[in-house]
Design an enzyme around this catalytic site. Sequence first.
Site, PDB file in Angstrom:
ATOM      1  N   GLU A   1      -3.232   7.706  -4.128  1.00  0.00           N
ATOM      2  CA  GLU A   1      -3.331   6.463  -3.367  1.00  0.00           C
ATOM      3  C   GLU A   1      -3.228   5.269  -4.308  1.00  0.00           C
ATOM      4  O   GLU A   1      -3.969   5.186  -5.290  1.00  0.00           O
ATOM      5  CB  GLU A   1      -4.669   6.438  -2.625  1.00  0.00           C
ATOM      6  CG  GLU A   1      -4.849   5.240  -1.718  1.00  0.00           C
ATOM      7  CD  GLU A   1      -6.168   5.327  -0.964  1.00  0.00           C
ATOM      8  OE1 GLU A   1      -6.147   5.205   0.266  1.00  0.00           O
ATOM      9  OE2 GLU A   1      -7.217   5.510  -1.612  1.00  0.00           O
TER      10      GLU A   1
ATOM     11  N   TYR B   1       0.852  -1.191   0.000  1.00  0.00           N
ATOM     12  CA  TYR B   1       0.000   0.000   0.000  1.00  0.00           C
ATOM     13  C   TYR B   1       0.887   1.240   0.000  1.00  0.00           C
ATOM     14  O   TYR B   1       1.896   1.315   0.721  1.00  0.00           O
ATOM     15  CB  TYR B   1      -0.903   0.013   1.234  1.00  0.00           C
ATOM     16  CG  TYR B   1      -1.745   1.267   1.355  1.00  0.00           C
ATOM     17  CD1 TYR B   1      -2.999   1.335   0.763  1.00  0.00           C
ATOM     18  CD2 TYR B   1      -1.281   2.375   2.051  1.00  0.00           C
ATOM     19  CE1 TYR B   1      -3.773   2.489   0.860  1.00  0.00           C
ATOM     20  CE2 TYR B   1      -2.044   3.533   2.151  1.00  0.00           C
ATOM     21  CZ  TYR B   1      -3.286   3.581   1.565  1.00  0.00           C
ATOM     22  OH  TYR B   1      -4.038   4.712   1.650  1.00  0.00           O
TER      23      TYR B   1
END
Length: 436
Positions: free
Chosen positions: A231, A143
């Site tokens: 993101e 992530y």
Amino acid sequence: MRGLMNKLVSRSLSVAGKWQQQQLRRLNIHEYQGADLMNKYGINVPKGVAVSTIDEVKEAVKSAFPNENELVVKSQILAGGRGLGTFQNGFKGGVHIVKADQVEDIAGKMLGQILVTKQTGPQGKVVSKVYLCEKLSLVNEMYFAITLDRKTAGPLIIACSKGGTSIEDLAEKYPDMIIKVPVDVFKGITDEDAARVVDGLAPNVADRNDSIEQVKKLYKLFCERDCTLLEINPLAETSSNQLVAADAKLNFDDNAAFRQKEIFALRDPSQEDPREVAAAKADLNYIGLDGEIGCMVNGAGLAMATMDIIKLHGGTPANFLDVGGNASEGQVVEAFKILTSDDKVKAILVNIFGGIMKCDVIASGIVNAAKQVTVLWSDFSVYIGDQVALKVPVVVRLEGTNVDQGKRILKESGMTLITAEDLDDAAEKAVKAISK
């Protein structure tokens, strides 16, 4: 993901209500647009083609993926949860990995259809394009995100060695796996900053130096394009030892529209609330909510206070609408049209404290809007003798500059209005009006 951002970036920030969360206006672009932008910055992304018709699907499979046995078909909407979503036609899943000869059939079940996910609400969003991507062989998922942090007054990079699933759950279970690297906005990202991020990601097979360069390129994109959020979930390692942005979400600061014309030309109004689109064209601050009392107020603070008091009296606001301090009569007319176009609105509360915004301008706008709305929406008002009887009750509280002129305009208009002396009185009357 949003929950994680709120927790990691600034635990001290509190949200007073749903409307305060929603009033942050940030341009959101589609996945295929984000991938194209990242590719221009030298960031590794899967090969993909966005298509909007079956003919384009056939051509893309034939020309862009002639040797691929499997492809990923991704519906393109501006909402998360696509993979677990359901189309209104009954087809399940907005993301599918299929054999190349099945792509046309799957894409046909998505294009032009309404996809409902946890983030779209029951009304769903229309899929105008699907994104055909190569199927990568992933060996590790991580992530990565860059956002803005008030505490450090600059960009903050968030990374985790696990990704591809709910980052919120991961953060709760394994908080030590989350690393945060603040970047000095004046110095920019250093090799040391980028190395700390890569060490936090802990790639298994990707080259460390190449990974550091990818992080620096992502930061460059974030700054040069005025992003508020970049993101990537997952940021993945492939069997060819590459670090690849397999799926990304990018948001951009609306205040930078004047210098990011290329980016803002990517805006997709079909994915937005049509009332918000109309409000933006009229230079009004509007956010639709789920209540029954439409609000027209001048000033964001007063607007939020108005909604709070409506809730206090047992009502629910239908919107956040700030006409600002120098709205013209035309803007007031547009604001009233937007409010009355909402089928859920059962009453309207106009709360104006005239400073720069003059009460007589608001009053004239209300009167002219009612006349126009009467023609456009016959069920909004009817004439009884010389009076305009509004089927939707309108409560008006005016105070401040030119208040006497404003009240006179409303009185002489022939409109059936409910007047209020103060904000508390106005909210109470609005709530009572919808309960009759």
